[in-house]
Design an enzyme around this catalytic site. Structure first.
Site, PDB file in Angstrom:
ATOM      1  N   HIS A 121      14.458  23.919  63.682  1.00 12.25           N
ATOM      2  CA  HIS A 121      14.051  23.411  64.994  1.00 12.25           C
ATOM      3  C   HIS A 121      15.306  23.371  65.878  1.00 12.25           C
ATOM      4  O   HIS A 121      16.408  23.162  65.362  1.00 12.25           O
ATOM      5  CB  HIS A 121      13.502  21.995  64.783  1.00 12.25           C
ATOM      6  CG  HIS A 121      12.869  21.371  65.988  1.00 12.25           C
ATOM      7  ND1 HIS A 121      13.591  20.788  66.992  1.00 12.25           N
ATOM      8  CD2 HIS A 121      11.564  21.216  66.336  1.00 12.25           C
ATOM      9  CE1 HIS A 121      12.773  20.295  67.902  1.00 12.25           C
ATOM     10  NE2 HIS A 121      11.532  20.554  67.537  1.00 12.25           N
ATOM     11  N   ASP A 198      16.583  17.530  57.332  1.00 10.41           N
ATOM     12  CA  ASP A 198      15.698  17.218  58.442  1.00 10.41           C
ATOM     13  C   ASP A 198      14.296  17.032  57.847  1.00 10.41           C
ATOM     14  O   ASP A 198      13.618  18.001  57.501  1.00 10.41           O
ATOM     15  CB  ASP A 198      15.736  18.373  59.448  1.00 10.41           C
ATOM     16  CG  ASP A 198      14.719  18.197  60.575  1.00 10.41           C
ATOM     17  OD1 ASP A 198      13.872  17.283  60.475  1.00 10.41           O
ATOM     18  OD2 ASP A 198      14.752  18.989  61.535  1.00 10.41           O
ATOM     19  N   GLN A 201       9.220  16.891  59.263  1.00  9.65           N
ATOM     20  CA  GLN A 201       7.897  17.391  58.887  1.00  9.65           C
ATOM     21  C   GLN A 201       7.520  17.046  57.450  1.00  9.65           C
ATOM     22  O   GLN A 201       6.396  17.313  57.040  1.00  9.65           O
ATOM     23  CB  GLN A 201       7.829  18.915  59.088  1.00  9.65           C
ATOM     24  CG  GLN A 201       7.951  19.361  60.528  1.00  9.65           C
ATOM     25  CD  GLN A 201       6.752  18.961  61.394  1.00  9.65           C
ATOM     26  OE1 GLN A 201       5.666  18.683  60.891  1.00  9.65           O
ATOM     27  NE2 GLN A 201       6.956  18.915  62.697  1.00  9.65           N
ATOM     28  N   LYS A 224       5.868  11.108  63.954  1.00 10.02           N
ATOM     29  CA  LYS A 224       5.189  12.160  63.184  1.00 10.02           C
ATOM     30  C   LYS A 224       4.563  11.590  61.910  1.00 10.02           C
ATOM     31  O   LYS A 224       3.870  12.293  61.186  1.00 10.02           O
ATOM     32  CB  LYS A 224       6.169  13.277  62.846  1.00 10.02           C
ATOM     33  CG  LYS A 224       6.625  14.057  64.075  1.00 10.02           C
ATOM     34  CD  LYS A 224       7.463  15.238  63.708  1.00 10.02           C
ATOM     35  CE  LYS A 224       8.291  15.742  64.854  1.00 10.02           C
ATOM     36  NZ  LYS A 224       7.540  16.589  65.799  1.00 10.02           N
ATOM     37  N   CYS A 362       9.884  25.119  69.583  1.00  9.98           N
ATOM     38  CA  CYS A 362      11.310  24.796  69.517  1.00  9.98           C
ATOM     39  C   CYS A 362      12.016  25.545  68.387  1.00  9.98           C
ATOM     40  O   CYS A 362      12.936  25.021  67.753  1.00  9.98           O
ATOM     41  CB  CYS A 362      11.541  23.285  69.374  1.00  9.98           C
ATOM     42  SG  CYS A 362      11.004  22.345  70.787  1.00  9.98           S
TER      43      CYS A 362
HETATM   44  N1  PMP Z   1      12.939  18.799  63.336  1.00  6.96           N
HETATM   45  C1  PMP Z   1      11.712  19.235  63.060  1.00  6.96           C
HETATM   46  C2  PMP Z   1      11.488  20.054  61.814  1.00  6.96           C
HETATM   47  C3  PMP Z   1      10.660  18.907  63.908  1.00  6.96           C
HETATM   48  O1  PMP Z   1       9.432  19.333  63.637  1.00  6.96           O
HETATM   49  C4  PMP Z   1      10.908  18.118  65.061  1.00  6.96           C
HETATM   50  C5  PMP Z   1       9.796  17.770  66.021  1.00  6.96           C
HETATM   51  N2  PMP Z   1       8.951  18.837  66.342  1.00  6.96           N
HETATM   52  C6  PMP Z   1      12.211  17.683  65.287  1.00  6.96           C
HETATM   53  C7  PMP Z   1      13.201  18.039  64.412  1.00  6.96           C
HETATM   54  C8  PMP Z   1      12.557  16.818  66.471  1.00  6.96           C
HETATM   55  O2  PMP Z   1      11.907  15.593  66.353  1.00  6.96           O
HETATM   56  P1  PMP Z   1      11.917  14.533  67.557  1.00  6.96           P
HETATM   57  O3  PMP Z   1      11.488  15.300  68.778  1.00  6.96           O
HETATM   58  O4  PMP Z   1      10.932  13.498  67.133  1.00  6.96           O
HETATM   59  O5  PMP Z   1      13.306  14.013  67.684  1.00  6.96           O
END
Ligand code: PMP
Length: 404
Positions: A121, A198, A201, A224, A362
């Site tokens: 991401h 990270d 997910q 999430k 993203c």
């Molecule tokens: N890493 C991953 C794998 C994600 O899916 C996301 C959110 N789509 C993020 C980081 C960023 O998370 P946040 O916007 O809640 O900070």
């Protein structure tokens, strides 16, 4: 709890969108909130809204106790050794930026390397680019194969005495690929590198144990995992967090301030400058309790069923190409439809009451790898049903007809 009882806890799911019962398949972006979480936020503002840590009065003590209880619950949730290894952040992005900046300033020098992967991401790419540029370090990228899996031999080749940190997603938000993080951590530690996971997910889908993983850092977002937005967690090993400098300066992170010199507070407060999202931090504990009540056995079973069923049904539709076909996947399906733009399919699905995400998610470098502008992504949670998948499949067929 039965599936029907679980769904009752999510009032948002009961509504109609564009005259059709809402089907919410955008859980990868943010999950819906159960009543326990919603009531907890309401309770805080109605009954004990107050700033934490510094107040001697009744409300402040109540709020402080609840906030710190939430930290204890999160400690148990990921099995951290100490409650002060749990740092509240604004979310996954906040946690990664904290580590990139603080770990980077302390441990990254010219010529050092940070390893990420081709499926990250943006929030696990850009903070590392920024700190590498600042410190004269280099970013290295583990490539992936056509199924959307890491090429493990390439990871091993990238590891060297220059590697200071490996920052890797546990589960790809775009493809659902589950990465072999346990093994990756062992290999990184063999050459003395630290590892950040990270887990944005993975926390909503599987039980995590930071001691068993032996990761050095792990980050996730409450929203999430059925909690509120604007809150997240950074887990870090005590000895590392102690060695790292503060990220932001301000109230709560200090022991003593004079104009000549400031001394810093101990963990976790050293990394928690300023008034946090108090209601959100407290409600996150309710999200954890809710997931525990539903049970990870149920969660994993239900989501596996949905993923297998939806993958099978989608693959039968002519013109559909699934992006990310690893045999080890979480409940995320990305796909493209020949001759259509993801945005158009997504818009038609919305008209039929179905919420999916379209675009690059993203993960622009990943889209470049597959040579596509974006995908349509359906991401399931344990409250979704097979019947919803049936409606979704019929809606895609209809959308394809309308667009051809
Ligand atoms: N890493 C991953 C794998 C994600 O899916 C996301 C959110 N789509 C993020 C980081 C960023 O998370 P946040 O916007 O809640 O900070």
């Amino acid at each position: 709890m039965t599936l029907a009882e679980i769904r009752k806890q999510f009032p948002i799911l009961e509504q109609q969108v564009n005259g059709k019962p809402l089907i919410y398949f955008d859980n990868g972006a943010t999950a819906q909130k159960p009543l326990a979480v919603i009531h907890s936020i309401d309770d805080y503002y109605q009954k004990y809204n107050s700033n934490i840590h510094r107040g001697v009065h009744h409300l402040s003590q109540l709020a402080t106790n609840r906030y710190e209880e939430s930290r204890d619950i999160l400690q148990k949730f990921v099995n951290a050794r100490k409650n002060y290894e749990i740092i509240f952040t604004a979310g996954t992005t906040g946690g990664i930026n904290l580590v990139a900046s603080s770990f980077g300033k302390k441990f990254l020098d010219k010529g050092d390397e940070v390893i990420i992967s081709a499926m990250e991401h943006h929030s696990n790419i850009v903070p590392w680019q920024m700190i590498c540029e600042e410190r004269g370090a280099n970013l290295r990228v583990i490539p992936i194969n056509d199924k959307g899996e890491l090429i493990y031999e390439e990871y091993i080749k990238l590891l060297s005495h220059r590697t200071k940190l490996v920052a890797i997603t546990h589960i790809s938000n775009t493809m659902g690929t589950i990465n072999p993080v346990r093994k990756m951590i062992v290999n990184a530690h063999e050459i003395g590198a630290k590892v950040l996971i990270d887990a944005a997910q993975s926390v909503p889908h599987m039980k995590l144990d930071v001691q068993e993983l032996d990761c050095d850092f792990l980050v996730f977002s409450a929203h999430k995992m059925f909690g509120p937005t604007g809150v997240g967690v950074l887990y870090g090993k005590e000895e590392l967090l102690n060695e790292m400098p503060p990220y932001q300066g301000g109230g709560d992170m200090i022991k003593e301030v004079t104009f000549e010199k400031t001394t810093y507070n101990c963990l976790p407060h050293k990394f928690e400058a300023g008034t946090p999202n108090i209601a959100g931090g407290i409600a996150t504990a309710e999200a954890v309790k809710f997931m525990n009540e539903v049970g990870f056995d149920f969660i994993e079973h239900q989501e596996h069923e949905l993923l297998t069923y939806a993958t099978k049904r989608l693959s039968e539709i002519e013109g559909v190409r699934i992006i990310g076909t690893s045999s080890n996947k979480a409940s995320v399906i990305s796909f493209v439809v020949a001759g259509t733009h993801p945005f158009d399919v997504g818009t038609l699905l919305d008209q039929m009451g179905i919420a999916v995400r379209t675009g690059h998610h993203c993960t622009q470098p990943l889209m470049n790898f597959f040579g596509i502008p974006g995908t349509i992504r359906a991401s399931f949670a344990f409250y979704n049903t097979k019947e919803e998948v049936d409606v979704f499949i019929a809606a895609i067929k209809k959308a394809i007809m309308m667009l051809s």
